[in-house]
Design an enzyme around this catalytic site. Sequence first.
Site, mmCIF file in Angstrom:
data_model
loop_
_atom_site.group_PDB
_atom_site.id
_atom_site.type_symbol
_atom_site.label_atom_id
_atom_site.label_comp_id
_atom_site.label_asym_id
_atom_site.label_seq_id
_atom_site.Cartn_x
_atom_site.Cartn_y
_atom_site.Cartn_z
ATOM 1 N N CYS A 114 1.267 -1.713 0.310
ATOM 2 C CA CYS A 114 0.234 0.043 -0.471
ATOM 3 C C CYS A 114 0.715 1.152 0.011
ATOM 4 C CB CYS A 114 -1.018 0.218 1.002
ATOM 5 S SG CYS A 114 -1.937 -1.154 1.306
ATOM 6 N N HIS A 250 -3.784 7.391 2.015
ATOM 7 C CA HIS A 250 -4.014 5.754 1.305
ATOM 8 C C HIS A 250 -5.420 5.846 1.660
ATOM 9 C CE1 HIS A 250 -4.035 1.988 0.187
ATOM 10 N NE2 HIS A 250 -4.104 1.536 2.090
ATOM 11 N N ASN A 280 -10.180 -0.293 -1.018
ATOM 12 C CA ASN A 280 -8.168 0.171 -0.145
ATOM 13 C C ASN A 280 -7.966 -0.753 -1.758
ATOM 14 O OD1 ASN A 280 -5.973 -0.193 0.299
ATOM 15 N ND2 ASN A 280 -6.460 -1.236 2.320
#
Length: 323
Positions: A114, A250, A280
């Site tokens: 990520c 993020h 996500n």
Amino acid sequence: MTIRAVVKGVGHYLPERVVENKEFEKSLDTNDEWIRARTGIERRHFAAEGETTSRLAANAALAALEDAGLKPDDVDALIVATSTPDNTFPSCATMVQDKIGMSAGFAFDVQAVCAGFVYALTNAHALIVAGTAKRVLVIGAETFSRLMDWEDRGTCVLFGDGAGAVVLEAQEGAGTAQDRGILSTDLNSDGQFRDILYVDGGVFSENTGHLRMVGKEVFRHAVEKLAKTAHAALEKAGLGSGDVDWVVPHQANMRIIKATTQRMQVPLDKVIITVQDHGNTSAASIPLALSVGKASGKIKQGDLVVTEAIGGGLAWGSVVVRW
């Protein structure tokens, strides 16, 4: 004279299939209200069968090039941040290079889960400052739906697929915090925490595997480390929280976003939030949010933007850029 890596264009791509929270009610002990309350996610996009990470990345790359008014061969380097490449090798980046018709230059992947886009952006910045490249196309692209254990309600509802891209160009600056472009970066990792967020597969196990996560531990580390890296990057640039126009985090979940920006002392109305629509998307989440933020008229030239992300490794970091 100071060379800065300036944002020249942004773009993104999302697969056609939209998966609402209610779809998970058919196979899991969960519901829309539970997912929204714990994550802020309402829907996400899943890639179609045969729709690869490199294809998503190529579509986002072409959108960013169009936004920049450039052609593929105007770019010297191409970096793809991904944990879900089409194959073990060759790199996803070389596949994208071919798909967009970029016949020169060089291409490579960055893998920091990520945090991948922040790592890739930092590498692109270094290439430009060093004079190795004048223009770099930086892409975050993922098909995390292919890593999900569809019986694990704690993880499979969180992730989506997509891609975002940014074109960086070398420009001269005065060497002050008022320059356009990347002003500072901050990267970190700590392998002792690798077991709280990982995929239980790979070359050694001879299967792709599924994503595994110790949610409470990831949350604790995320809030602490994201706020710390953002402050570190701002300090390197000689700036503070009060100078920030936009935080583009993020997009893991709303609770992490709220807790992190609270620690950063940045109000929520200065945060670009897309997690409700995308879930996500790992390395794709920041460039997706940057593209949406610009397209919506929020992020404007001259704005000070802070991006921060954390992923498996653990790996985390941040970038301060004046748009």
